[in-house]
Design an enzyme around this catalytic site. Structure first.
Site, PDB file in Angstrom:
ATOM      1  N   GLY A  32       0.824  -1.214   0.000  1.00 53.72           N
ATOM      2  CA  GLY A  32       0.000   0.000   0.000  1.00 53.72           C
ATOM      3  C   GLY A  32       0.848   1.249   0.000  1.00 53.72           C
ATOM      4  O   GLY A  32       0.513   2.261   0.619  1.00 53.72           O
TER       5      GLY A  32
ATOM      6  N   GLY B  56      -0.355   4.899  -0.796  1.00 53.14           N
ATOM      7  CA  GLY B  56      -1.436   5.452   0.015  1.00 53.14           C
ATOM      8  C   GLY B  56      -0.964   6.594   0.908  1.00 53.14           C
ATOM      9  O   GLY B  56       0.208   6.969   0.893  1.00 53.14           O
ATOM     10  N   GLN B  57      -1.896   7.117   1.696  1.00 53.28           N
ATOM     11  CA  GLN B  57      -1.592   8.291   2.528  1.00 53.28           C
ATOM     12  C   GLN B  57      -0.401   8.024   3.447  1.00 53.28           C
ATOM     13  O   GLN B  57       0.568   8.787   3.450  1.00 53.28           O
ATOM     14  CB  GLN B  57      -2.819   8.668   3.382  1.00 53.28           C
ATOM     15  CG  GLN B  57      -2.601   9.936   4.209  1.00 53.28           C
ATOM     16  CD  GLN B  57      -3.611  10.115   5.336  1.00 53.28           C
ATOM     17  OE1 GLN B  57      -4.345   9.187   5.705  1.00 53.28           O
ATOM     18  NE2 GLN B  57      -3.663  11.311   5.882  1.00 53.28           N
TER      19      GLN B  57
ATOM     20  N   ARG C  53      -3.075  -0.361  -7.989  1.00 49.86           N
ATOM     21  CA  ARG C  53      -3.648   0.309  -9.164  1.00 49.86           C
ATOM     22  C   ARG C  53      -3.048   1.690  -9.378  1.00 49.86           C
ATOM     23  O   ARG C  53      -2.577   2.009 -10.455  1.00 49.86           O
ATOM     24  CB  ARG C  53      -5.158   0.404  -9.006  1.00 49.86           C
ATOM     25  CG  ARG C  53      -5.901  -0.061 -10.239  1.00 49.86           C
ATOM     26  CD  ARG C  53      -7.386   0.088 -10.067  1.00 49.86           C
ATOM     27  NE  ARG C  53      -7.723   1.117  -9.095  1.00 49.86           N
ATOM     28  CZ  ARG C  53      -8.851   1.153  -8.417  1.00 49.86           C
ATOM     29  NH1 ARG C  53      -9.747   0.226  -8.586  1.00 49.86           N
ATOM     30  NH2 ARG C  53      -9.094   2.122  -7.560  1.00 49.86           N
TER      31      ARG C  53
ATOM     32  N   ILE D 121      -2.193  -8.083  -3.614  1.00 51.50           N
ATOM     33  CA  ILE D 121      -1.915  -8.620  -2.281  1.00 51.50           C
ATOM     34  C   ILE D 121      -2.767  -9.853  -1.966  1.00 51.50           C
ATOM     35  O   ILE D 121      -2.388 -10.703  -1.153  1.00 51.50           O
ATOM     36  CB  ILE D 121      -2.102  -7.496  -1.230  1.00 51.50           C
ATOM     37  CG1 ILE D 121      -1.431  -7.862   0.075  1.00 51.50           C
ATOM     38  CG2 ILE D 121      -3.542  -7.160  -1.026  1.00 51.50           C
ATOM     39  CD1 ILE D 121      -1.588  -6.816   1.139  1.00 51.50           C
TER      40      ILE D 121
ATOM     41  N   TYR E 261     -14.831  -1.899   7.257  1.00 49.52           N
ATOM     42  CA  TYR E 261     -13.442  -1.558   7.567  1.00 49.52           C
ATOM     43  C   TYR E 261     -13.121  -1.894   9.033  1.00 49.52           C
ATOM     44  O   TYR E 261     -12.104  -2.532   9.333  1.00 49.52           O
ATOM     45  CB  TYR E 261     -13.224  -0.073   7.283  1.00 49.52           C
ATOM     46  CG  TYR E 261     -11.867   0.467   7.644  1.00 49.52           C
ATOM     47  CD1 TYR E 261     -10.726   0.033   6.984  1.00 49.52           C
ATOM     48  CD2 TYR E 261     -11.729   1.437   8.638  1.00 49.52           C
ATOM     49  CE1 TYR E 261      -9.475   0.548   7.311  1.00 49.52           C
ATOM     50  CE2 TYR E 261     -10.492   1.955   8.961  1.00 49.52           C
ATOM     51  CZ  TYR E 261      -9.362   1.517   8.298  1.00 49.52           C
ATOM     52  OH  TYR E 261      -8.147   2.029   8.629  1.00 49.52           O
TER      53      TYR E 261
ATOM     54  N   LYS F 200     -10.549  -4.581  10.788  1.00 50.59           N
ATOM     55  CA  LYS F 200      -9.505  -4.134  11.714  1.00 50.59           C
ATOM     56  C   LYS F 200      -9.536  -4.957  13.003  1.00 50.59           C
ATOM     57  O   LYS F 200      -8.499  -5.363  13.517  1.00 50.59           O
ATOM     58  CB  LYS F 200      -9.627  -2.633  11.983  1.00 50.59           C
ATOM     59  CG  LYS F 200      -9.197  -1.780  10.801  1.00 50.59           C
ATOM     60  CD  LYS F 200      -7.720  -1.982  10.484  1.00 50.59           C
ATOM     61  CE  LYS F 200      -7.353  -1.780   9.053  1.00 50.59           C
ATOM     62  NZ  LYS F 200      -5.976  -2.157   8.719  1.00 50.59           N
TER      63      LYS F 200
ATOM     64  N   ILE G  61      -5.475  10.415  10.528  1.00 41.35           N
ATOM     65  CA  ILE G  61      -4.125  10.933  10.264  1.00 41.35           C
ATOM     66  C   ILE G  61      -4.219  12.123   9.323  1.00 41.35           C
ATOM     67  O   ILE G  61      -4.805  12.035   8.241  1.00 41.35           O
ATOM     68  CB  ILE G  61      -3.228   9.838   9.644  1.00 41.35           C
ATOM     69  CG1 ILE G  61      -3.160   8.603  10.567  1.00 41.35           C
ATOM     70  CG2 ILE G  61      -1.826  10.395   9.369  1.00 41.35           C
ATOM     71  CD1 ILE G  61      -2.602   8.854  11.950  1.00 41.35           C
TER      72      ILE G  61
HETATM   73  N1  SER Z   1      -8.671   7.218   8.671  1.00 42.99           N
HETATM   74  C1  SER Z   1      -9.435   6.005   8.655  1.00 42.99           C
HETATM   75  C2  SER Z   1     -10.760   6.197   8.022  1.00 42.99           C
HETATM   76  O1  SER Z   1     -11.324   7.240   8.226  1.00 42.99           O
HETATM   77  C3  SER Z   1      -9.638   5.515  10.057  1.00 42.99           C
HETATM   78  O2  SER Z   1      -8.668   4.582  10.326  1.00 42.99           O
HETATM   79  O3  SER Z   1     -11.239   5.320   7.382  1.00 42.99           O
END
Ligand code: SER
Length: 316
Positions: free
Chosen positions: A8, A11-12, A36, A54, A143, A147, A173
């Site tokens: 990843g 990604g951010q 991608r 992955i 999600y 987790k 973040i």
């Molecule tokens: N930043 C993530 C989200 O908003 C939270 O882990 O999906």
């Protein structure tokens, strides 16, 4: 950790983690993988980058072998907002991807796997304020489901196979390098992008929606510090709460207004409001502080100063 794979990595967090690890360990020792979205020049020119699926365990095994990897940071994930639009894809990437990494790590006896979790592991039944580390985990997003399952699966591999798997529950973040994306907390990034470019922002959650947040430099330190902590000091493994501060969009807007008095924020909540409402206002990270010395550097104001300065340069 000597030879690292970061999944990843466009990604951010992944894109900044790759550069930070390359700075610390040498460019050639950090392989970034992407699926991608194509990597930036900064990523391709500074070290190895490979395309990967992955969910394909042979892909993962081949790269681990080819690059003699000993540590994996698994940053590939479908985040909360996109995950609610594509729940099955979210499960596939987040869970099948993660178990592939664990299996390759087990078979090839890698040193360590880092798999971040999230405040999305919590749900409406969890205590909302100063949420304890060990508490009720009944998320209402796919999600969040992945987790929680990932935390438990990582702990399972540690206890069952002795594989050193670690992870922290990251808050929202905030960062400037990649544009805001598929997460619910991405309003806290978008607000700065829009402030610098247009001096106005329409926020997709209500003004008083308080969530735990953290600036990217602290996020990178949390990941690397946890990876380097002596194993014998850890009581928890895959589920450390970490946070820096908790603020609402209105408070972020106020902090931006201190620098741009003409900045205006308006609020038009959408489906992401329900997701944000199911997450805590603030979390207790004392386990991370006690077990591996977690101590963030940035508060809201210090972050605002840095975000605005950096984005002004980016869009100059
Ligand atoms: N930043 C993530 C989200 O908003 C939270 O882990 O999906």
């Amino acid at each position: 950790m000597k030879r690292i794979l970061v999944t990843g990595s466009v990604g951010q967090i992944g894109s900044e983690l790759v550069m930070e690890l390359r700075n610390r360990l040498g460019n050639d020792n950090v392989l970034g993988t992407f699926h991608r979205t194509l990597p930036t020049e900064e990523l391709t020119e500074s070290g190895p980058m490979e395309k990967i699926r992955i969910q394909d365990v042979d892909d993962v095994a081949r790269l681990v072998e080819e690059y003699d990897i000993d540590t994996v940071f698994n940053m590939a994930a479908i985040l909360s907002a996109v995950g609610e639009q594509k729940p099955q894809l979210c499960w596939d990437v987040n869970m099948n991807g993660f178990i592939n990494i664990l299996e390759v790590a087990r078979e090839k006896e890698l040193r360590q796997v880092i798999n971040p979790s999230s405040i999305a592991a919590f749900g409406p039944e969890t205590p909302l304020q100063n949420t304890p580390n060990d508490t009720i985990l009944k998320p209402k997003t796919m999600y969040g489901v992945t987790k929680v399952a990932g935390e438990i699966l990582g702990d399972y591999y540690f206890h069952r196979y002795g594989l050193d798997v670690r992870g922290m529950r990251l808050p929202g973040i905030v960062s400037w390098k990649t544009p805001p994306g598929g997460g619910t907390t991405d309003y806290s990034v978008a607000i700065y992008y829009e402030a610098v470019q247009h001096r106005r922002y329409t926020c997709f959650v209500k003004e008083d929606t308080r969530l735990p947040l953290m600036y990217m430099p602290d996020c990178l330190n949390s990941m690397i510090d946890l990876a380097q902590a002596p194993l014998e000091d850890l009581i928890h493994h895959c589920d450390f709460n970490v946070t820096a501060f908790s603020n609402s969009p209105a408070e972020i807007a106020e902090s931006i207004k201190g620098h741009y008095p003409d900045f205006e924020a308006t609020y038009e909540p959408d489906f992401r409001q329900a997701i944000a409402d199911s997450w805590p206002d603030s979390i207790d990270d004392s386990a991370a502080r006690a077990e591996w010395g977690w101590d963030p550097e940035y508060n809201l104001e210090k972050m605002t100063v840095d975000m605005l300065e950096t984005l002004e340069r980016k869009f100059a």
